[in-house]
Design a protein around this motif. Structure first.
Motif, PDB file in Angstrom:
ATOM      1  N   ASN A  96       0.804  -1.230   0.000  1.00 27.85           N
ATOM      2  CA  ASN A  96       0.000   0.000   0.000  1.00 27.85           C
ATOM      3  C   ASN A  96       0.833   1.275   0.000  1.00 27.85           C
ATOM      4  N   GLY A  97       2.147   1.147  -0.128  1.00 30.92           N
ATOM      5  CA  GLY A  97       2.988   2.325  -0.295  1.00 30.92           C
ATOM      6  C   GLY A  97       3.100   3.163   0.963  1.00 30.92           C
ATOM      7  N   SER A  98       3.407   4.446   0.769  1.00 34.39           N
ATOM      8  CA  SER A  98       3.691   5.320   1.907  1.00 34.39           C
ATOM      9  C   SER A  98       2.432   6.039   2.401  1.00 34.39           C
ATOM     10  N   LEU A  99       2.431   6.340   3.675  1.00 34.14           N
ATOM     11  CA  LEU A  99       1.282   6.963   4.329  1.00 34.14           C
ATOM     12  C   LEU A  99       0.979   8.340   3.755  1.00 34.14           C
ATOM     13  N   ASP A 100       1.997   9.115   3.369  1.00 36.55           N
ATOM     14  CA  ASP A 100       1.761  10.485   2.910  1.00 36.55           C
ATOM     15  C   ASP A 100       0.851  10.529   1.684  1.00 36.55           C
ATOM     16  N   LYS A 101       0.891   9.480   0.847  1.00 40.75           N
ATOM     17  CA  LYS A 101       0.030   9.461  -0.339  1.00 40.75           C
ATOM     18  C   LYS A 101      -1.442   9.485   0.054  1.00 40.75           C
TER      19      LYS A 101
ATOM     20  N   LYS B 124      -0.416   4.638  16.833  1.00 41.29           N
ATOM     21  CA  LYS B 124       0.014   3.773  17.950  1.00 41.29           C
ATOM     22  C   LYS B 124       1.067   2.772  17.490  1.00 41.29           C
ATOM     23  N   GLY B 125       0.920   2.283  16.251  1.00 44.25           N
ATOM     24  CA  GLY B 125       1.911   1.337  15.743  1.00 44.25           C
ATOM     25  C   GLY B 125       3.279   1.973  15.564  1.00 44.25           C
ATOM     26  N   VAL B 126       3.318   3.187  15.026  1.00 44.78           N
ATOM     27  CA  VAL B 126       4.590   3.890  14.840  1.00 44.78           C
ATOM     28  C   VAL B 126       5.228   4.190  16.191  1.00 44.78           C
ATOM     29  N   ALA B 127       4.413   4.591  17.166  1.00 43.08           N
ATOM     30  CA  ALA B 127       4.938   4.855  18.515  1.00 43.08           C
ATOM     31  C   ALA B 127       5.556   3.596  19.105  1.00 43.08           C
ATOM     32  N   SER B 128       4.888   2.469  18.906  1.00 45.58           N
ATOM     33  CA  SER B 128       5.416   1.203  19.426  1.00 45.58           C
ATOM     34  C   SER B 128       6.737   0.849  18.746  1.00 45.58           C
ATOM     35  N   GLY B 129       6.807   1.059  17.425  1.00 44.01           N
ATOM     36  CA  GLY B 129       8.046   0.785  16.701  1.00 44.01           C
ATOM     37  C   GLY B 129       9.191   1.666  17.159  1.00 44.01           C
ATOM     38  N   LEU B 130       8.911   2.956  17.395  1.00 45.03           N
ATOM     39  CA  LEU B 130       9.958   3.871  17.862  1.00 45.03           C
ATOM     40  C   LEU B 130      10.417   3.517  19.275  1.00 45.03           C
ATOM     41  N   GLN B 131       9.484   3.106  20.138  1.00 44.27           N
ATOM     42  CA  GLN B 131       9.881   2.687  21.486  1.00 44.27           C
ATOM     43  C   GLN B 131      10.830   1.502  21.410  1.00 44.27           C
ATOM     44  N   TYR B 132      10.534   0.567  20.514  1.00 44.36           N
ATOM     45  CA  TYR B 132      11.438  -0.586  20.337  1.00 44.36           C
ATOM     46  C   TYR B 132      12.815  -0.125  19.880  1.00 44.36           C
ATOM     47  N   LEU B 133      12.884   0.812  18.937  1.00 48.46           N
ATOM     48  CA  LEU B 133      14.175   1.310  18.458  1.00 48.46           C
ATOM     49  C   LEU B 133      14.966   1.958  19.583  1.00 48.46           C
ATOM     50  N   HIS B 134      14.275   2.718  20.421  1.00 47.47           N
ATOM     51  CA  HIS B 134      14.976   3.453  21.485  1.00 47.47           C
ATOM     52  C   HIS B 134      15.340   2.581  22.675  1.00 47.47           C
ATOM     53  N   GLU B 135      14.490   1.608  23.001  1.00 52.77           N
ATOM     54  CA  GLU B 135      14.672   0.902  24.271  1.00 52.77           C
ATOM     55  C   GLU B 135      14.705  -0.622  24.162  1.00 52.77           C
ATOM     56  N   GLY B 136      14.144  -1.185  23.090  1.00 51.33           N
ATOM     57  CA  GLY B 136      13.870  -2.607  23.098  1.00 51.33           C
ATOM     58  C   GLY B 136      14.876  -3.489  22.399  1.00 51.33           C
TER      59      GLY B 136
ATOM     60  N   ASN C 190       7.906   8.336   5.311  1.00 54.09           N
ATOM     61  CA  ASN C 190       8.759   7.205   5.700  1.00 54.09           C
ATOM     62  C   ASN C 190       7.998   6.154   6.513  1.00 54.09           C
ATOM     63  N   ILE C 191       6.688   6.255   6.497  1.00 57.22           N
ATOM     64  CA  ILE C 191       5.843   5.220   7.106  1.00 57.22           C
ATOM     65  C   ILE C 191       5.149   4.485   5.970  1.00 57.22           C
ATOM     66  N   LEU C 192       5.421   3.186   5.843  1.00 59.62           N
ATOM     67  CA  LEU C 192       4.834   2.385   4.778  1.00 59.62           C
ATOM     68  C   LEU C 192       3.694   1.530   5.331  1.00 59.62           C
ATOM     69  N   LEU C 193       2.750   1.192   4.447  1.00 58.06           N
ATOM     70  CA  LEU C 193       1.550   0.466   4.859  1.00 58.06           C
ATOM     71  C   LEU C 193       1.523  -0.911   4.203  1.00 58.06           C
ATOM     72  N   ASP C 194       1.325  -1.925   5.026  1.00 57.65           N
ATOM     73  CA  ASP C 194       1.275  -3.284   4.471  1.00 57.65           C
ATOM     74  C   ASP C 194      -0.117  -3.579   3.915  1.00 57.65           C
ATOM     75  N   GLY C 195      -0.380  -4.830   3.569  1.00 59.74           N
ATOM     76  CA  GLY C 195      -1.659  -5.183   2.964  1.00 59.74           C
ATOM     77  C   GLY C 195      -2.843  -4.964   3.887  1.00 59.74           C
ATOM     78  N   ASP C 196      -2.610  -4.960   5.195  1.00 61.02           N
ATOM     79  CA  ASP C 196      -3.671  -4.719   6.179  1.00 61.02           C
ATOM     80  C   ASP C 196      -3.699  -3.280   6.661  1.00 61.02           C
ATOM     81  N   MET C 197      -2.983  -2.393   5.954  1.00 54.13           N
ATOM     82  CA  MET C 197      -2.902  -0.971   6.311  1.00 54.13           C
ATOM     83  C   MET C 197      -2.256  -0.754   7.680  1.00 54.13           C
ATOM     84  N   LYS C 198      -1.375  -1.686   8.065  1.00 55.07           N
ATOM     85  CA  LYS C 198      -0.615  -1.496   9.302  1.00 55.07           C
ATOM     86  C   LYS C 198       0.612  -0.632   8.977  1.00 55.07           C
ATOM     87  N   GLY C 199       0.859   0.394   9.796  1.00 48.91           N
ATOM     88  CA  GLY C 199       1.973   1.303   9.561  1.00 48.91           C
ATOM     89  C   GLY C 199       3.291   0.737  10.051  1.00 48.91           C
ATOM     90  N   LYS C 200       4.331   0.832   9.185  1.00 49.68           N
ATOM     91  CA  LYS C 200       5.657   0.349   9.561  1.00 49.68           C
ATOM     92  C   LYS C 200       6.697   1.420   9.239  1.00 49.68           C
TER      93      LYS C 200
END
Length: 634
Positions: free
Chosen positions: A423-428, A448-460, A474-484
């Motif tokens: 599904n490409g990038s969120l900005d579209k 919430k998904g992006v926040a969780s990912g950033l917490q993992y980068l910083h602490e996990g 720089n946030i891409l969306l998978d087939g279920d529209m989950k942000g990564k």
């Protein structure tokens, strides 16, 4: 000295044109003022750009034309016609575009960092009334900063790059009255007519294939009073700009006249384009396919003898001893070449600041991947450090991070292999009307998904990973529209508890924490600041910086802050949401964005706290007033 001689001498002294018209059926021997990439080829073509990237070219008639009889007079009528051709690097992808321009000066913008400014302005003076610039753009790049309608359009620009009027490139047929599209970067020559009627103040722009007569209906014909825009004397010419991809912009012939219709060009005498553009050349190449059988057999024999050598060269890779420890993370270049069908344009997903990205399907596993091609020119030591860092990032495992699968290294090039995000990038979805509007529940889940990912980068993880470029694109969306979270090209790693690193300030305007300009220290807090701007992008449906807005609304963070002070913060929400949103969640996201954008790093929450606020595990503290100014909050 006679009066006539004195008159001519005065014109030369002032640099004014002794003539108000000219006609160039080719440019051999023509005196033009050129700079940057622009020049005249040995074949008599005016070439505005070449294969250089991130650069501009300008070409002007050397003397200014007189457009008014005095400062208070109306602008005189003028007319110009020219034949042009655009030959792109990629058959399906253009570059920044070129313009026909009227300017009080021949010294226009040459800032290579701002490719989308078309060589007429820069970030500082874009849109200023003091520019006194009128440009007609032939644009082959869909630039969000310029609010372009598509990647193949003609526009009229006044004092900046945002077109006051624009339409997709094409013409209305005189035969049946139907509109026919033209692809500007097709490589085929086209003719343009630009005419201004000083009496009714109508500016007309007409486009057609080279050998067709001028259509009766203009592509653009707005009424514009140019009296405040055009000065008494103006230079006429062309500008061109190229970005991460390049295009050749050629002018084959050009005529111009004041207060009359520009002379017609002698199309049959115009110089030929350098490649594949005449029927004679096409016929010649067709005939070459029907060479005698004996010659074909000879060629096949030679080809067979060299096949092994050619294949080895085509799929050659760089291998050093230090890479043995990373062997399990390497992809064979041949595998990636086949997966992307030889990196064909039709597999191109997009081009960013760090390289081109192609969609591919791995031959054996049939797994879809995204392959990024990055040019590298660093020393062997720097490449080794870069690869080691890439392999480390490949060990990151989180549902909200785009998985880096591996790499391949060739001479001067690094290929990074990622999981494919359909599904490409969120900005579209946030900024482009052609995409479906995201409802609030999806936006909140992505946040919430992006926040969780950033917490993992910083602490996990084993090390602290600071992304340094968090934003909607720089946030891409998978087939279920989950942000990564994607694009770790600017990421910095350090051990937990280690002192912050000092480095060059990189990132995107509107997302840069204010302390970076003072300390250049990379901390997790700069990701938090960018996350705050990202929250506003998602909630407000606006880019972090929009220079075409009123001054008070140009910087998104400042605008939301000002509305919060006035008690109107909810009015900043994306109007496309309508009434389909949860007020408590919207209020939380907007106020949390302000906390993350606090001018003091120590006052910003950590990503762990942000995740707790978003999950309603901990209530958001009350906001305290602070001051907002310029590009950030202070």
């Amino acid at each position: 000295m006679t009066a006539k001689v004195f008159f001519w001498a005065l014109l030369l002294t002032l640099g004014l044109s002794a003539s108000d018209e000219f006609t160039y059926n080719g440019f051999n021997g023509v005196n033009l003022s050129v700079d940057g990439l622009a020049g005249i080829t040995s074949d008599g073509l005016l070439r505005l750009t070449n294969a250089t990237r991130h650069a501009t070219g300008h070409a002007f008639y050397p003397s200014p034309m007189r457009f008014k009889k005095s400062q208070v007079d109306k602008v005189l009528s003028f007319s110009t016609t020219f034949v042009f051709a655009i030959i792109p690097e990629h058959q399906m992808l253009g570059s920044s575009g070129f313009t026909f321009v009227l300017s009080p000066s021949k010294e226009l913008a040459k800032d290579s960092a701002d490719d989308y400014f078309l060589g007429i302005v820069n970030m500082t003076n874009n849109g200023n009334a003091s520019n006194h610039i009128l440009a007609v753009e032939f644009d082959t790049w869909d630039s969000p900063e310029a609010e372009d309608i598509n990647d193949n359009h003609v526009g009229i620009d006044i004092n900046g790059i945002i077109s006051n009027y624009s339409k997709p490139a094409g013409f209305t047929s005189d035969d049946d009255g139907k509109f026919q599209n033209l692809t500007l970067f097709s490589g085929e020559p086209m003719q343009a007519w630009i005419e201004y009627n000083g009496t009714n103040t109508q500016l007309s722009v007409t486009l057609a294939p080279m050998w067709k007569p001028k259509p009766k209906i203009a592509l653009l014909s707005p009424t514009i009073n140019l009296s405040s825009i055009i000065l008494d004397h103006m230079y006429v010419g062309f500008t061109g700009a190229v970005g991460i991809t390049y295009s050749y912009y050629y002018i084959l012939g050009w005529s111009f006249e004041m207060d009359a219709r520009a002379p017609e060009l002698n199309l049959s005498s115009l110089p030929l384009l350098p490649q594949n553009l005449t029927s004679l050349e096409k016929k010649r190449k067709t005939l070459l396919l029907w060479l005698p059988l004996t010659l074909l057999l000879v060629l096949l024999t030679v080809a067979g003898a060299t096949l092994v050598v050619v294949r080895k060269k085509r799929f050659s890779e760089m291998h050093d001893d230090w890479e043995l420890e990373f062997e399990s993370n390497r992809f064979p270049y041949e595998q990636l070449y086949k997966a992307t069908r030889g990196f064909k344009d039709k597999c191109l997903l997009g081009i960013g600041g760090f390289g081109s990205v192609y969609r591919g399907v791995l031959p054996a596993s049939k797994v879809e991947v995204a392959v990024k091609r990055v040019a590298v020119h660093e020393s062997k030591k720097e490449v080794k450090e870069f690869v080691a860092e890439i392999v480390s990032l490949g060990k990151l495992r989180h549902r909200n991070l785009v998985q880096l699968l591996g790499y391949c290294r060739r001479k001067g090039e690094l290929l990074l292999v990622y999981e494919y995000m359909p599904n490409g990038s969120l900005d579209k979805f946030l900024f482009y009307e052609t995409k479906q509007t995201l409802d609030w529940s999806l936006r909140f889940q992505i946040i919430k998904g992006v926040a969780s990912g950033l917490q993992y980068l910083h602490e996990g993880w084993d090390q602290v990973v600071i992304h340094r470029d968090i934003k909607a694109s720089n946030i891409l969306l998978d087939g279920d529209m989950k942000g990564k979270i994607a694009d770790f090209g600017l990421a910095k790693l350090h051990d937990h508890g280690a002192a912050p690193q000092s480095t060059n300030v990189v990132g995107t305007l509107g997302f840069l924490a204010p302390e970076l300009a003072r300390t250049c220290k990379v901390t997790t807090s700069i990701d938090v600041f960018a996350f705050g701007a990202f929250l506003f992008e998602v909630a407000c449906g606006r880019r972090a910086i929009e220079p075409n807005k009123q001054e008070s609304e140009q910087v998104l963070v400042d605008w939301v802050f000002a509305n919060w002070k006035m008690g109107t913060i909810h009015e900043t929400k994306d109007p496309r949401l309508g009434e389909d949103y949860v007020l408590e969640e919207l209020d939380l996201v907007l106020k949390l964005g302000l906390f993350c954008s606090h001018p003091l790093p120590s006052a910003r929450p950590s990503m762990r706290q942000i995740t707790q606020y978003l999950n309603r595990d901990v209530p958001l503290p009350e906001m305290l007033p602070y001051h907002c100014h310029g590009d950030g909050i202070f």
